[in-house]
Design an enzyme around this catalytic site. Structure first.
Site, PDB file in Angstrom:
ATOM      1  N   LYS A   1       0.839  -1.218   0.000  1.00  0.00           N
ATOM      2  CA  LYS A   1       0.000   0.000   0.000  1.00  0.00           C
ATOM      3  C   LYS A   1       0.870   1.263   0.000  1.00  0.00           C
ATOM      4  O   LYS A   1       0.636   2.180  -0.788  1.00  0.00           O
ATOM      5  CB  LYS A   1      -0.942   0.021   1.227  1.00  0.00           C
TER       6      LYS A   1
ATOM      7  N   ARG B   1      -9.803   0.630   8.720  1.00  0.00           N
ATOM      8  CA  ARG B   1      -9.288  -0.679   9.082  1.00  0.00           C
ATOM      9  C   ARG B   1     -10.263  -1.475   9.937  1.00  0.00           C
ATOM     10  O   ARG B   1      -9.957  -2.601  10.335  1.00  0.00           O
ATOM     11  CB  ARG B   1      -8.039  -0.453   9.918  1.00  0.00           C
TER      12      ARG B   1
ATOM     13  N   ARG C   1      11.919  -5.982   5.090  1.00  0.00           N
ATOM     14  CA  ARG C   1      11.837  -4.548   5.361  1.00  0.00           C
ATOM     15  C   ARG C   1      12.373  -4.237   6.756  1.00  0.00           C
ATOM     16  O   ARG C   1      12.999  -3.213   6.991  1.00  0.00           O
ATOM     17  CB  ARG C   1      10.379  -4.064   5.227  1.00  0.00           C
TER      18      ARG C   1
ATOM     19  N   ARG D   1      11.203   0.366  11.865  1.00  0.00           N
ATOM     20  CA  ARG D   1       9.848   0.336  12.424  1.00  0.00           C
ATOM     21  C   ARG D   1       9.784  -0.659  13.565  1.00  0.00           C
ATOM     22  O   ARG D   1      10.169  -1.818  13.416  1.00  0.00           O
ATOM     23  CB  ARG D   1       8.837  -0.043  11.326  1.00  0.00           C
TER      24      ARG D   1
ATOM     25  N   ARG E   1      -0.123  -9.061  13.398  1.00  0.00           N
ATOM     26  CA  ARG E   1      -0.733  -8.050  12.533  1.00  0.00           C
ATOM     27  C   ARG E   1      -1.572  -8.695  11.439  1.00  0.00           C
ATOM     28  O   ARG E   1      -2.625  -8.186  11.072  1.00  0.00           O
ATOM     29  CB  ARG E   1       0.362  -7.168  11.903  1.00  0.00           C
TER      30      ARG E   1
END
Ligand code: AP5
Ligand code: MG
Length: 192
Positions: A14, A89, A128, A134, A146
């Site tokens: 996204k 969400r 990532r 993060r 998640r």
């Protein structure tokens, strides 16, 4: 106004595709994940509260996120349209967004749903995590959480917009450019 939702599980691309889409179509990018990370970096009360959820892979409470979106919307009164990334969400957030857009005499035109299988998602996020910094990327258990939260709380949002006949599924694996072209094809058809 032309308002789009880029929908999909964590790691579906996204953020990657949003950067390209806002540049091409001149939309305002509204990423609740980015807004929350900014609040966390600045250690605001909202950021401190959000961190306790984000670091566990849970969703930040609806009222916090909905309030943040409302004020972002008000700060961009002249926007030609918004690209919503990572929002809504939950079904409650989707209903709140419909009410907000209704008030502004506009609506969602399209929900583009990036389809990627879970093994590929975890692979991308682990990768990532090596460089992103993060706090929700580093631990594979948090990433699995998640994905579980996505299935339970976020997937029903697709059904919500399906009822409004706004969802278009996009094959989310392959090169970034190929996926971008598929997204643009659908947008161009819709905005003609
Ligand atoms: P958020 O920041 O929204 O994260 P997310 O939805 O979990 O998704 P990601 O940002 O992890 O992935 P993405 O789909 O953007 O993919 P990306 O382009 O980075 O939310 C974080 C947290 O904040 C949530 O868990 C929640 O706690 C909270 N939050 C946020 N919004 C909320 C809300 N509305 N309500 C409540 N809580 C909220 O790509 C992933 C990786 O894959 C990258 O490394 C990228 O380079 C790579 N990649 C991209 N495309 C490809 C490709 N085609 N092939 C190979 N690799 C690719
Ligand atoms: Mg993102």
């Amino acid at each position: 106004m032309f308002n789009l939702i880029l929908f999909g599980p964590p790691g579906s691309g996204k953020g990657t595709q949003s950067d390209k889409l806002v540049e091409k179509y001149g939309l305002v990018h509204l990423s609740t994940g980015n807004l929350l990370r900014k609040e966390m970096a600045e250690k605001t009360p909202l950021g401190i509260e959000a961190r306790s959820f984000i670091d566990k892979g849970q969703l930040v409470p609806d009222e916090v996120v909905i309030g943040m979106v409302d004020s972002y919307f008000d700060q961009h009164k002249d926007a030609p349209g918004f690209l919503f990334d990572g929002y809504p969400r939950t079904v409650a957030q989707a209903a709140a967004l419909d009410r907000l857009l209704d008030l502004k005499k506009t609506s969602i035109e399209l929900v583009l749903f990036l389809q990627v299988d879970e093994d590929e998602l975890i692979r991308r996020l682990v990768h990532r995590g090596k460089t992103s910094g993060r706090s929700d990327d580093t631990d594979e258990a948090v990433q699995r959480k998640r994905q579980e939260v996505y299935r339970n709380e976020t997937l029903p949002v697709a059904a919500y917009y399906d009822k409004q006949e706004k969802v278009v599924n996009i094959h989310g694996t392959g090169t970034v450019d190929d996926i971008f072209r598929s997204l643009c094809d659908v947008i161009d058809k819709k905005s003609k």
